[in-house]
Enzyme design. Structure first.
Site, PDB file in Angstrom:
ATOM      1  N   PHE A 168       0.728  -1.211   0.048  1.00 24.39           N
ATOM      2  CA  PHE A 168      -0.073  -0.121  -0.035  1.00 24.39           C
ATOM      3  C   PHE A 168       0.970   1.375   0.114  1.00 24.39           C
ATOM      4  O   PHE A 168       1.818   1.404   0.655  1.00 24.39           O
ATOM      5  CB  PHE A 168      -0.963   0.014   1.171  1.00 24.39           C
ATOM      6  CG  PHE A 168      -2.067   1.045   1.167  1.00 24.39           C
ATOM      7  CD1 PHE A 168      -2.989   1.021   0.169  1.00 24.39           C
ATOM      8  CD2 PHE A 168      -1.898   2.135   1.709  1.00 24.39           C
ATOM      9  CE1 PHE A 168      -3.981   1.737   0.071  1.00 24.39           C
ATOM     10  CE2 PHE A 168      -2.942   3.361   1.578  1.00 24.39           C
ATOM     11  CZ  PHE A 168      -4.163   3.035   0.752  1.00 24.39           C
ATOM     12  N   ASP A 183       1.135  -4.154   8.943  1.00 22.72           N
ATOM     13  CA  ASP A 183      -0.005  -3.383   8.736  1.00 22.72           C
ATOM     14  C   ASP A 183      -1.216  -4.238   8.568  1.00 22.72           C
ATOM     15  O   ASP A 183      -1.215  -5.171   7.510  1.00 22.72           O
ATOM     16  CB  ASP A 183       0.329  -2.687   7.433  1.00 22.72           C
ATOM     17  CG  ASP A 183      -0.791  -1.406   7.020  1.00 22.72           C
ATOM     18  OD1 ASP A 183      -1.850  -1.789   7.627  1.00 22.72           O
ATOM     19  OD2 ASP A 183      -0.690  -0.691   6.173  1.00 22.72           O
ATOM     20  N   ARG A 234     -12.355  -4.599  -7.310  1.00 23.42           N
ATOM     21  CA  ARG A 234     -12.155  -5.303  -5.994  1.00 23.42           C
ATOM     22  C   ARG A 234     -13.619  -5.351  -5.276  1.00 23.42           C
ATOM     23  O   ARG A 234     -14.326  -4.343  -5.368  1.00 23.42           O
ATOM     24  CB  ARG A 234     -11.366  -4.409  -5.364  1.00 23.42           C
ATOM     25  CG  ARG A 234     -10.800  -5.189  -3.854  1.00 23.42           C
ATOM     26  CD  ARG A 234      -9.809  -4.196  -3.114  1.00 23.42           C
ATOM     27  NE  ARG A 234     -10.656  -3.017  -2.547  1.00 23.42           N
ATOM     28  CZ  ARG A 234      -9.772  -2.241  -1.842  1.00 23.42           C
ATOM     29  NH1 ARG A 234      -8.752  -2.531  -1.348  1.00 23.42           N
ATOM     30  NH2 ARG A 234     -10.746  -1.160  -1.343  1.00 23.42           N
ATOM     31  N   TYR A 251     -11.534   2.487   9.958  1.00 23.51           N
ATOM     32  CA  TYR A 251     -12.908   3.106   9.392  1.00 23.51           C
ATOM     33  C   TYR A 251     -13.080   2.108   8.303  1.00 23.51           C
ATOM     34  O   TYR A 251     -14.180   2.049   7.677  1.00 23.51           O
ATOM     35  CB  TYR A 251     -12.390   4.248   8.683  1.00 23.51           C
ATOM     36  CG  TYR A 251     -11.225   4.396   7.795  1.00 23.51           C
ATOM     37  CD1 TYR A 251     -11.308   3.974   6.230  1.00 23.51           C
ATOM     38  CD2 TYR A 251     -10.015   5.085   8.204  1.00 23.51           C
ATOM     39  CE1 TYR A 251      -9.922   3.953   5.683  1.00 23.51           C
ATOM     40  CE2 TYR A 251      -8.985   5.359   7.503  1.00 23.51           C
ATOM     41  CZ  TYR A 251      -8.914   4.808   6.325  1.00 23.51           C
ATOM     42  OH  TYR A 251      -7.891   4.662   5.581  1.00 23.51           O
ATOM     43  N   LYS A 252     -12.378   0.670   8.188  1.00 24.67           N
ATOM     44  CA  LYS A 252     -12.731  -0.354   7.145  1.00 24.67           C
ATOM     45  C   LYS A 252     -13.493  -1.357   8.096  1.00 24.67           C
ATOM     46  O   LYS A 252     -14.951  -1.255   8.424  1.00 24.67           O
ATOM     47  CB  LYS A 252     -11.555  -1.021   6.899  1.00 24.67           C
ATOM     48  CG  LYS A 252     -10.642  -0.085   5.978  1.00 24.67           C
ATOM     49  CD  LYS A 252      -9.458  -0.700   5.488  1.00 24.67           C
ATOM     50  CE  LYS A 252      -8.380   0.311   4.541  1.00 24.67           C
ATOM     51  NZ  LYS A 252      -8.895   0.774   3.651  1.00 24.67           N
TER      52      LYS A 252
END
Length: 405
Positions: free
Chosen positions: A123, A192, A364, A217-218
């Site tokens: 990422f 991560d 995705r 927030y996921k």
């Protein structure tokens, strides 16, 4: 397949939890791996904080409502979701900021070594933080593909920094094996967990991990821009010296001394004042995910993704799956390659099937099983099949990219 989906939903032990979230009518939400849905309890909790604790309690609420203890309290609730002890996790700042803190701390703990090893295509923020420290002369970025990762762990590597579940493909690293290999090479490891925490079983202490960061927030449903969290193994608590020596990370912040003294344990990772409204929203999401249980969520996620694959096969949809075909080897998502993946995603969104696109050619689809149904999988497969069969994605409005994709 729709009839079978409804039978599966009728026997789903987690089905009732969908009603604990705001899921708009007519929407099949396959982007909870980017932003989780709103728990229905969150607005009420925020009103309580705004009207009562802030509006009436004012500054007294730092003590009376324990605002001051929110980072530790929420961190302690996240800890069992990732295989950590409560005193090893703190809710604070963002993933990017926590990465900076912990990469810096790890480098300081390994004098004579400057290498930070990661993989190409990690990422971006993970790589950008290494680059930023490299520009300051503090780090040297090393990149190796997955097949040669262990071989790249030489005597100059101070830290191995990897994302447990890859954001684009969902492929999951063997955390225990790579942590062990890094330690054997004399390096520390920072994981991560942004696409793992709250979705996949993670056991940091069983894997002997050193550090970790994760997203609020996921899958934890803390709201857009929710605070992140950081983990430091207890054995490193005295050695960790993070560079952002802010007031809240001081051992005795209310003595207002001129000289910095780090707080004991993971509390030293704090920097500035916690965003109380955002913390309150995050706590609601964390409590809900903890109530459901990660093991149950993971089992349903695997079942949902495999059922979607069956539905696509049943409709003759032949897309290039870039996620591992074995559900045990991937995170809570399926990623497909298509030369017009952006247009496909936009055409699906227009039909109410919200997934997302990752450059250059990845469609995705994420699975947040707390509020997704098997019926959603059957309907998503129908919509995708129709978009491909009709060439609907070729319309100009679907091919013109927006700023946020």
């Amino acid at each position: 397949m729709l009839e079978r989906a409804r039978e599966l939903d009728a026997n789903d032990p987690l089905a009732a939890y969908r009603d604990r979230f705001e899921v708009p009518d007519g929407v099949i939400y396959l982007d909870g791996n980017s932003l989780g849905c709103l728990p229905k309890a969150t607005p009420q909790r925020l009103q309580q904080v705004i009207r009562g604790e802030w509006g009436e309690g004012l500054i007294r609420s730092w003590n009376d409502a324990d605002w001051i203890g929110l980072p530790q309290r929420i961190g302690g609730k996240i800890a069992p979701l990732i295989g950590a002890a409560p005193h090893e996790v703190i809710a604070a700042d963002s993933v990017s900021v926590n990465l900076f803190k912990l990469i810096s701390a790890a480098l300081a703990m390994k004098p004579g070594r400057k290498g930070v090893l990661s993989e190409p295509g990690n990422f971006p923020t993970d790589l950008y933080m290494i680059e930023g420290l490299e520009k300051q002369g503090l780090a040297e970025q090393r990149l190796a593909d997955r097949a040669s990762m262990e071989a790249a762990l030489d005597k100059d590597v101070a830290l191995l920094l990897l994302t447990h579940a890859h954001y684009k493909t969902g492929e999951v690293f063997d955390m225990a094996a790579l942590t062990r290999a890094a330690h054997e090479a004399g390096a520390l490891v920072l994981w991560d967990l942004s696409h793992s925490g709250g979705a996949l079983p993670v056991d940091l202490n069983a894997c002997d991990a050193d550090f970790a960061v994760g997203c609020g927030y996921k899958y934890l449903n803390g709201g857009p821009g929710a605070p992140a969290y950081a983990f430091v193994a207890e054995r490193h608590h005295d050695a960790v010296q993070q560079p952002l020596s802010g007031w809240m990370g001081h051992a005795r912040p209310f003595e207002f001394t001129d000289d910095y003294a780090p707080a004991p344990g993971v509390d030293r990772l704090l920097c500035g004042t916690a965003p109380i409204l955002a913390m309150a929203a995050l706590e609601v999401g964390v409590d809900l995910i903890a109530e459901i249980g990660v093991e149950r969520l993971y089992a349903k996620s695997q079942a949902l993704s495999e059922f979607l694959r069956e539905c696509l096969d049943d409709r003759g949809v032949d897309l290039d799956l870039v996620s591992p075909s074995d559900p045990a080897s991937r995170g809570s998502q399926l990623s497909y390659r298509h030369p017009e993946a952006y247009a496909l995603s936009q055409a699906l969104i227009a039909r109410g099937v919200i997934g997302d696109f990752r450059d250059p050619d990845i469609l995705r689809l994420g699975f947040a099983p707390a509020y997704l149904r098997f019926e959603d999988m059957a309907e998503a497969a129908r919509h995708l099949a129709e978009v491909l069969e009709t060439g609907e994605w070729q319309r100009d409005e679907f091919r013109k990219r927006s700023a946020v994709t």
